[in-house]
Scaffold this motif. Sequence first.
Motif, mmCIF file in Angstrom:
data_model
loop_
_atom_site.group_PDB
_atom_site.id
_atom_site.type_symbol
_atom_site.label_atom_id
_atom_site.label_comp_id
_atom_site.label_asym_id
_atom_site.label_seq_id
_atom_site.Cartn_x
_atom_site.Cartn_y
_atom_site.Cartn_z
ATOM 1 N N THR A 98 0.849 -1.187 0.000
ATOM 2 C CA THR A 98 0.000 0.000 0.000
ATOM 3 C C THR A 98 0.888 1.242 0.000
ATOM 4 O OG1 THR A 98 -0.138 0.172 2.407
ATOM 5 C CG2 THR A 98 -1.809 -1.214 1.292
ATOM 6 N N ALA A 99 0.319 2.343 -0.423
ATOM 7 C CA ALA A 99 1.077 3.598 -0.478
ATOM 8 C C ALA A 99 1.570 4.017 0.903
ATOM 9 C CB ALA A 99 0.219 4.695 -1.102
ATOM 10 N N VAL A 100 0.734 3.871 1.931
ATOM 11 C CA VAL A 100 1.146 4.261 3.290
ATOM 12 C C VAL A 100 2.281 3.368 3.784
ATOM 13 C CG1 VAL A 100 -0.603 2.925 4.549
ATOM 14 C CG2 VAL A 100 0.353 4.983 5.574
ATOM 15 N N ALA A 101 2.228 2.067 3.482
ATOM 16 C CA ALA A 101 3.313 1.165 3.888
ATOM 17 C C ALA A 101 4.603 1.529 3.161
ATOM 18 C CB ALA A 101 2.927 -0.280 3.620
ATOM 19 N N ALA A 102 4.510 1.818 1.871
ATOM 20 C CA ALA A 102 5.697 2.213 1.109
ATOM 21 C C ALA A 102 6.323 3.477 1.687
ATOM 22 C CB ALA A 102 5.331 2.404 -0.355
ATOM 23 N N GLY A 140 -1.225 -1.761 18.979
ATOM 24 C CA GLY A 140 0.014 -1.156 18.532
ATOM 25 C C GLY A 140 0.044 -1.023 17.027
ATOM 26 N N GLY A 141 0.650 0.014 16.550
ATOM 27 C CA GLY A 141 0.759 0.230 15.121
ATOM 28 C C GLY A 141 1.922 -0.548 14.547
ATOM 29 N N GLY A 142 2.005 -0.527 13.250
ATOM 30 C CA GLY A 142 3.118 -1.163 12.578
ATOM 31 C C GLY A 142 2.691 -1.805 11.279
ATOM 32 N N PHE A 143 3.598 -2.548 10.704
ATOM 33 C CA PHE A 143 3.352 -3.196 9.433
ATOM 34 C C PHE A 143 2.534 -4.466 9.623
ATOM 35 C CE2 PHE A 143 7.166 -0.711 8.740
ATOM 36 C CZ PHE A 143 6.829 -0.061 7.562
ATOM 37 N N THR A 144 1.657 -4.700 8.667
ATOM 38 C CA THR A 144 0.943 -5.968 8.602
ATOM 39 C C THR A 144 1.300 -6.604 7.271
ATOM 40 O OG1 THR A 144 -1.042 -4.983 7.638
ATOM 41 C CG2 THR A 144 -0.967 -5.165 10.035
ATOM 42 N N VAL A 145 1.587 -7.887 7.310
ATOM 43 C CA VAL A 145 1.901 -8.639 6.100
ATOM 44 C C VAL A 145 0.936 -9.816 6.083
ATOM 45 C CG1 VAL A 145 3.713 -9.777 4.768
ATOM 46 C CG2 VAL A 145 4.331 -7.987 6.415
ATOM 47 N N SER A 146 0.039 -9.803 5.134
ATOM 48 C CA SER A 146 -0.992 -10.843 5.084
ATOM 49 C C SER A 146 -0.959 -11.549 3.741
ATOM 50 C CB SER A 146 -2.374 -10.235 5.329
ATOM 51 O OG SER A 146 -2.644 -9.238 4.364
ATOM 52 N N SER A 147 -1.465 -12.778 3.746
ATOM 53 C CA SER A 147 -1.475 -13.567 2.522
ATOM 54 C C SER A 147 -2.887 -14.014 2.185
ATOM 55 C CB SER A 147 -0.558 -14.785 2.652
ATOM 56 O OG SER A 147 -0.977 -15.626 3.690
ATOM 57 N N GLU A 148 -3.098 -14.231 0.918
ATOM 58 C CA GLU A 148 -4.383 -14.681 0.402
ATOM 59 C C GLU A 148 -4.734 -16.065 0.955
ATOM 60 O OE1 GLU A 148 -6.183 -14.828 -4.064
ATOM 61 O OE2 GLU A 148 -4.138 -15.566 -3.821
ATOM 62 N N LYS A 149 -3.734 -16.935 1.042
ATOM 63 C CA LYS A 149 -3.936 -18.290 1.556
ATOM 64 C C LYS A 149 -3.267 -18.385 2.929
ATOM 65 C CE LYS A 149 -3.503 -20.090 -3.114
ATOM 66 N NZ LYS A 149 -2.621 -20.868 -4.006
ATOM 67 N N PRO A 150 -3.917 -19.014 3.895
ATOM 68 C CA PRO A 150 -3.309 -19.120 5.231
ATOM 69 C C PRO A 150 -2.025 -19.946 5.207
ATOM 70 C CG PRO A 150 -5.379 -20.334 5.121
ATOM 71 C CD PRO A 150 -5.201 -19.667 3.806
ATOM 72 N N LEU A 151 -1.098 -19.558 6.061
ATOM 73 C CA LEU A 151 0.147 -20.307 6.204
ATOM 74 C C LEU A 151 -0.114 -21.549 7.037
ATOM 75 C CD1 LEU A 151 2.510 -17.335 7.026
ATOM 76 C CD2 LEU A 151 2.270 -18.495 4.837
ATOM 77 N N SER A 152 0.532 -22.620 6.681
ATOM 78 C CA SER A 152 0.364 -23.836 7.465
ATOM 79 C C SER A 152 1.564 -24.009 8.379
ATOM 80 C CB SER A 152 0.205 -25.052 6.555
ATOM 81 O OG SER A 152 1.365 -25.215 5.764
ATOM 82 N N GLY A 153 1.350 -24.686 9.488
ATOM 83 C CA GLY A 153 2.426 -24.927 10.432
ATOM 84 C C GLY A 153 1.912 -24.864 11.842
ATOM 85 N N GLU A 192 -1.682 2.694 11.962
ATOM 86 C CA GLU A 192 -1.280 3.556 13.077
ATOM 87 C C GLU A 192 -1.709 2.913 14.389
ATOM 88 O OE1 GLU A 192 0.615 6.216 12.796
ATOM 89 O OE2 GLU A 192 0.557 6.247 10.615
ATOM 90 N N ALA A 193 -1.044 3.264 15.469
ATOM 91 C CA ALA A 193 -1.392 2.750 16.799
ATOM 92 C C ALA A 193 -2.779 3.246 17.190
ATOM 93 C CB ALA A 193 -0.360 3.201 17.827
ATOM 94 N N SER A 194 -3.503 2.392 17.894
ATOM 95 C CA SER A 194 -4.821 2.781 18.393
ATOM 96 C C SER A 194 -4.814 2.723 19.914
ATOM 97 C CB SER A 194 -5.904 1.854 17.839
ATOM 98 O OG SER A 194 -5.699 0.537 18.282
ATOM 99 N N SER A 195 -5.776 3.381 20.512
ATOM 100 C CA SER A 195 -5.873 3.351 21.969
ATOM 101 C C SER A 195 -6.753 2.180 22.382
ATOM 102 C CB SER A 195 -6.467 4.659 22.478
ATOM 103 O OG SER A 195 -7.759 4.836 21.947
ATOM 104 N N GLY A 196 -6.774 1.887 23.630
ATOM 105 C CA GLY A 196 -7.606 0.790 24.108
ATOM 106 C C GLY A 196 -6.849 -0.036 25.114
ATOM 107 N N CYS A 197 -6.958 -1.328 24.994
ATOM 108 C CA CYS A 197 -6.413 -2.234 26.007
ATOM 109 C C CYS A 197 -4.912 -2.465 25.866
ATOM 110 C CB CYS A 197 -7.151 -3.565 25.972
ATOM 111 S SG CYS A 197 -6.809 -4.537 24.487
ATOM 112 N N GLY A 198 -4.269 -1.787 24.947
ATOM 113 C CA GLY A 198 -2.836 -1.972 24.799
ATOM 114 C C GLY A 198 -2.476 -2.947 23.697
ATOM 115 N N CYS A 199 -3.461 -3.498 23.023
ATOM 116 C CA CYS A 199 -3.200 -4.458 21.952
ATOM 117 C C CYS A 199 -3.251 -3.804 20.585
ATOM 118 C CB CYS A 199 -4.219 -5.593 22.001
ATOM 119 S SG CYS A 199 -4.170 -6.497 23.545
#
Length: 114
Positions: free
Chosen positions: A5-9, A87-100, A78-85
């Motif tokens: 995404t543009a924001v990630a770049a 946190g902001g940062g990069f997300t890397v997701s895949s179309e197919k779930p990873l096995s393991g 971006e980081a959000s407020s709430g219970c502390g979970c």
Amino acid sequence: MIEVTAVAADKIKEYMAANKVDSPIRIMAQNGCAGPSLNLVLDQAGDNDQLVQQHDLTLLADREMLAATGKITIDYREASSGCGCGGGGFTVSSEKPLSGGGCGSSCNTGSCGC
């Protein structure tokens, strides 16, 4: 296929400029407590890598991993407020779930469940 995404770049370029880094960015699978996940690391290209140029960045990933994951999307939130979970940062997701595996409930940290 890899999509950044543009924001990630922008965030990646900001980090690289601040740290004077000029390296390709590898997308790799790592096995962790909750099972496998995709992560970003600085690396050099190998013989079995697919290279992708997007937003003036060089991304690379193992061809076999890409065949198993399908489309990979790199985003930044971006980081959000709430219970502390939230946190902001990069997300890397895949179309197919990873096995393991992972270690399941033995890694429970007693967090708020996010």
